[in-house]
Design a protein around this motif. Structure first.
Motif, PDB file in Angstrom:
ATOM      1  N   HIS A  22       0.874  -1.184  -0.047  1.00  7.70           N
ATOM      2  CA  HIS A  22       0.054  -0.006   0.018  1.00  7.70           C
ATOM      3  C   HIS A  22       1.304   1.063  -0.342  1.00  7.70           C
ATOM      4  N   GLN A  23       2.139   1.166   0.482  1.00  8.24           N
ATOM      5  CA  GLN A  23       2.975   2.437   0.697  1.00  8.24           C
ATOM      6  C   GLN A  23       3.630   2.528  -0.583  1.00  8.24           C
ATOM      7  N   VAL A  24       4.115   1.685  -1.923  1.00  8.28           N
ATOM      8  CA  VAL A  24       4.766   1.840  -2.773  1.00  8.28           C
ATOM      9  C   VAL A  24       3.542   2.151  -3.744  1.00  8.28           C
ATOM     10  N   HIS A 117       1.486 -10.331   4.466  1.00  4.28           N
ATOM     11  CA  HIS A 117      -0.119  -9.156   5.022  1.00  4.28           C
ATOM     12  C   HIS A 117       0.662  -7.948   5.841  1.00  4.28           C
ATOM     13  N   HIS A 118       0.910  -7.114   5.235  1.00  4.21           N
ATOM     14  CA  HIS A 118       1.524  -5.818   5.719  1.00  4.21           C
ATOM     15  C   HIS A 118      -0.149  -4.977   5.943  1.00  4.21           C
ATOM     16  N   PHE A 119      -0.615  -5.102   7.429  1.00  2.00           N
ATOM     17  CA  PHE A 119      -1.873  -3.859   7.521  1.00  2.00           C
ATOM     18  C   PHE A 119      -2.415  -3.565   6.987  1.00  2.00           C
ATOM     19  N   ILE A 161       3.323 -12.369   8.639  1.00  2.00           N
ATOM     20  CA  ILE A 161       2.198 -11.408   8.825  1.00  2.00           C
ATOM     21  C   ILE A 161       3.007  -9.774   8.861  1.00  2.00           C
ATOM     22  N   ASN A 162       2.883  -8.951   8.538  1.00  6.42           N
ATOM     23  CA  ASN A 162       3.522  -8.054   9.840  1.00  6.42           C
ATOM     24  C   ASN A 162       3.469  -7.312  11.197  1.00  6.42           C
ATOM     25  N   GLU A 163       3.975  -7.253  11.999  1.00  4.77           N
ATOM     26  CA  GLU A 163       3.719  -6.424  13.098  1.00  4.77           C
ATOM     27  C   GLU A 163       2.401  -6.254  13.245  1.00  4.77           C
ATOM     28  N   PRO A 164       1.958  -7.380  13.648  1.00  2.00           N
ATOM     29  CA  PRO A 164       0.452  -8.240  14.805  1.00  2.00           C
ATOM     30  C   PRO A 164       0.506  -6.459  15.648  1.00  2.00           C
ATOM     31  N   PHE A 281      13.368  -2.612  13.855  1.00  2.00           N
ATOM     32  CA  PHE A 281      13.681  -1.983  14.932  1.00  2.00           C
ATOM     33  C   PHE A 281      13.376  -0.625  14.652  1.00  2.00           C
ATOM     34  N   TYR A 282      12.806   0.100  15.331  1.00  2.00           N
ATOM     35  CA  TYR A 282      13.268   2.051  15.294  1.00  2.00           C
ATOM     36  C   TYR A 282      13.549   2.187  16.397  1.00  2.00           C
ATOM     37  N   THR A 283      12.752   2.346  17.790  1.00  2.00           N
ATOM     38  CA  THR A 283      13.842   2.801  18.807  1.00  2.00           C
ATOM     39  C   THR A 283      13.116   2.186  20.194  1.00  2.00           C
ATOM     40  N   THR A 342      13.743  -7.214   9.472  1.00  2.00           N
ATOM     41  CA  THR A 342      13.223  -6.954   8.544  1.00  2.00           C
ATOM     42  C   THR A 342      13.134  -5.723   8.407  1.00  2.00           C
ATOM     43  N   GLU A 343      13.206  -4.464   9.742  1.00  2.00           N
ATOM     44  CA  GLU A 343      12.899  -3.037   8.446  1.00  2.00           C
ATOM     45  C   GLU A 343      14.017  -2.788  10.500  1.00  2.00           C
ATOM     46  N   ASN A 344      14.383  -1.318   9.693  1.00  2.00           N
ATOM     47  CA  ASN A 344      15.559  -0.724   9.964  1.00  2.00           C
ATOM     48  C   ASN A 344      15.178   0.888   9.682  1.00  2.00           C
ATOM     49  N   HIS A 380      16.999  -1.801   5.391  1.00  2.00           N
ATOM     50  CA  HIS A 380      17.015  -0.324   5.729  1.00  2.00           C
ATOM     51  C   HIS A 380      15.028  -0.470   5.354  1.00  2.00           C
ATOM     52  N   TRP A 381      14.071   0.279   6.355  1.00  2.00           N
ATOM     53  CA  TRP A 381      13.068   0.806   5.850  1.00  2.00           C
ATOM     54  C   TRP A 381      13.709   2.203   5.351  1.00  2.00           C
ATOM     55  N   THR A 382      13.365   2.892   4.495  1.00  2.00           N
ATOM     56  CA  THR A 382      13.231   1.734   2.718  1.00  2.00           C
ATOM     57  C   THR A 382      14.047   2.599   1.966  1.00  2.00           C
ATOM     58  N   PHE A 387       4.229   6.573   1.231  1.00  2.00           N
ATOM     59  CA  PHE A 387       3.146   6.535   2.209  1.00  2.00           C
ATOM     60  C   PHE A 387       3.209   5.877   3.592  1.00  2.00           C
ATOM     61  N   GLU A 388       3.582   6.899   4.503  1.00  2.00           N
ATOM     62  CA  GLU A 388       3.495   6.592   6.269  1.00  2.00           C
ATOM     63  C   GLU A 388       2.601   6.638   6.994  1.00  2.00           C
ATOM     64  N   TRP A 389       1.351   5.981   6.594  1.00  2.00           N
ATOM     65  CA  TRP A 389       0.091   5.536   6.387  1.00  2.00           C
ATOM     66  C   TRP A 389      -0.818   6.763   7.604  1.00  2.00           C
ATOM     67  N   SER A 390      -0.526   6.909   8.669  1.00  2.00           N
ATOM     68  CA  SER A 390      -1.618   8.069   9.227  1.00  2.00           C
ATOM     69  C   SER A 390      -0.391   9.634   9.145  1.00  2.00           C
TER      70      SER A 390
HETATM   71  C1  FCB Z   1       6.905  -0.227  10.726  1.00  2.00           C
HETATM   72  C2  FCB Z   1       5.999  -0.638   9.677  1.00  2.00           C
HETATM   73  C3  FCB Z   1       6.557   0.636   7.864  1.00  2.00           C
HETATM   74  C4  FCB Z   1       6.583   1.615   8.326  1.00  2.00           C
HETATM   75  C5  FCB Z   1       7.881   1.549   9.585  1.00  2.00           C
HETATM   76  C6  FCB Z   1       7.908   3.680   9.714  1.00  2.00           C
HETATM   77  O1  FCB Z   1       5.774   0.242  12.031  1.00  2.00           O
HETATM   78  O2  FCB Z   1       5.387  -1.859   9.231  1.00  2.00           O
HETATM   79  O3  FCB Z   1       4.879  -0.115   6.775  1.00  2.00           O
HETATM   80  O4  FCB Z   1       5.574   2.349   8.586  1.00  2.00           O
HETATM   81  O5  FCB Z   1       7.146   1.297  10.456  1.00  2.00           O
END
Ligand code: FCB
Length: 446
Positions: A22-24, A117-119, A161-164, A281-283, A342-344, A380-382, A387-390
């Motif tokens: 959805h984001q791309v 599944h990613h949201f 599934i991504n980030e339940p 992992f983000y924070t 899988t994301e950072n 690396h995200w991304t 499109f960053e959701w909200s």
């Molecule tokens: C994660 C999401 C991803 C993106 C990054 C910044 O929680 O999996 O879609 O929004 O954050």
């Protein structure tokens, strides 16, 4: 060059980026997020996903750039609402386009990882209660079977599934993402169905593709008590860690879903249902007790002296705390499964922080590997701002800057840093000196 001047990664280590459909892709009109975006006030600045990065038509533009940068992997998600636009009717043209994309990545020398599944959900599923309705487990299984059968020759690594936890927290605890509910019962239902669906998908993928590697992507944060002396802060932080990590990790090992207060549930397809663990992992978060169930009894905040990304003031994806990545990877290693990050990444539109954040996190990842953690790759995200959701187009996570109006792309400085790391399969002192000299004493102590 002596040993201290290089942090070498193991040969075959994957250097990639991650995206979600959805984001791309653009024009994903048949899912619940598209409908949500049309409602006034839901997305920052009234943004919409619109054409996104135009991947449905032209993903190859970015694939070419990835190849130019020498990246060796990409993680993307496939869109259930495109593949099964109405219940039980599978769209072969959509699958053909995904085949073309995966083939395109492989022809450019990249290993592929696909998230199922990613949201996002098809509207027909959402309108029947989505993940609250128990039928979702079988529905998901049908979609997974069709998709994996159709794509199995082009992908060996699958994320079910991504980030339940993020999906449930935003949709049923905070109520700020679709379906915008605040419902403790809904939380339990969705959690349970997602875990069951993961277990069933694991079995189904292996039945279709015996050599596949299957895992899930967990949003791992390090929840620390704001005041370690305070019992309630410790309990509130503990509850979050428990729900965020332990419930999932343990369920996928022994098949037992541990709900709080002893309401356990045994689910056989979940036993031994991961071949690898994906860590997003983000924070990290400090947690202060609050008597509010919507906050799961803990208010999250960042260290008062912390360093923050562009999103600091929105309270998301914020604090520079790379040591927490080392801690988490070592903790997860206990399960004895290979690990992928899988994301950072971080939102940083002018790229003044990203080079240092990237080096700082990769250094800590390297440290965890030195102590035995079996980490096989970093996504690396991304790749391109998306499109960053909200937060809509307000937060820029890309190695490549994108103007969504014109679709013009411009590599940020970090893109070249990442290229050089991937090329050398190492972080060198020279690279560090060039991109973030202040980190030299940390990465290469005298
Ligand atoms: C994660 C999401 C991803 C993106 C990054 C910044 O929680 O999996 O879609 O929004 O954050």
């Amino acid at each position: 060059m002596n040993k201290q001047e290089k942090l070498q990664f193991p040969s075959g280590f994957l250097w990639g980026t991650a995206t979600s459909s959805h984001q791309v892709e653009g024009n994903n009109t048949n899912n619940q997020w598209w409908r949500f975006e049309q409602k006034p006030g839901k997305i920052w600045h009234g943004d919409r996903s619109g054409l996104a990065c135009d991947w449905w038509r032209h993903a190859e533009v970015d694939f070419d750039l990835m190849q130019t940068l020498g990246l060796s992997a990409h993680r993307l998600s496939v869109e259930w609402s495109r593949i099964e636009p109405t219940p039980g009717r599978f769209d072969h043209a959509a699958i053909d386009r995904y085949r073309e994309m995966l083939d395109g990545l492989r022809r450019r020398g990249m290993t592929t990882m696909v998230t199922l599944h990613h949201f996002t959900n098809p509207l027909w599923l959402e309108d029947r209660g989505g993940w609250e309705n128990p039928e979702v487990v079988t529905r998901f299984q049908h979609y997974v079977r069709f998709t994996v059968n159709a794509l199995r020759d082009l992908c060996e690594m699958w994320v079910t599934i991504n980030e339940p936890l993020v999906y449930v927290a935003q949709g049923w605890v905070r109520g700020i993402w679709p379906p915008e509910k605040v419902s403790p019962l809904g939380v339990l239902r969705v959690f349970r169905h997602m875990m069951q669906a993961h277990g069933v998908a694991y079995q189904t993928i292996h039945a279709c593709a015996p050599d596949a590697q299957v895992g899930y992507a967990m949003p791992v944060r390090v929840f620390q008590p704001a005041n370690p002396q305070r019992w309630l802060d410790r309990k509130a932080a503990g509850l979050k860690r428990y729900l965020a990590e332990h419930v999932w990790f343990m369920a996928a090992i022994d098949g037992k879903i541990r709900f709080p207060f002893g309401f356990d549930d045994y689910n056989h397809p979940l036993r031994e249902s991961v071949d690898f663990v994906g860590i997003n992992f983000y924070t990290r978060d400090l947690v202060r007790f609050r008597p509010d169930p919507r906050l799961l009894f803990g208010e999250e905040h960042f260290h008062p002296d912390g360093e923050f990304s562009d999103a600091g003031w929105r309270g998301v994806y914020s604090e520079y705390a790379p040591q927490a990545l080392n801690q988490i990877v070592r903790e997860v290693s206990v399960f004895g499964k290979p690990i992928y990050i899988t994301e950072n990444g971080l939102p940083d539109h002018d790229d003044d922080q990203r080079p240092r954040w990237l080096l700082g996190h990769l250094h800590q990842l390297h440290r965890s590997m030195q102590t035995g953690a079996d980490v096989r790759g970093f996504f690396h995200w991304t790749f391109t701002d998306n499109f960053e959701w909200s937060e809509g187009w307000g937060l820029r996570f890309g190695l490549i800057e994108l103007d969504p109006q014109t679709q013009a792309r411009r590599p940020r400085r970090s893109a070249y840093l990442y290229r050089d790391i991937a090329r050398d399969n190492a972080i060198t002192a020279a690279l560090t000196a060039h991109y973030a000299p202040e980190l030299l004493p940390v990465l290469f102590p005298a």
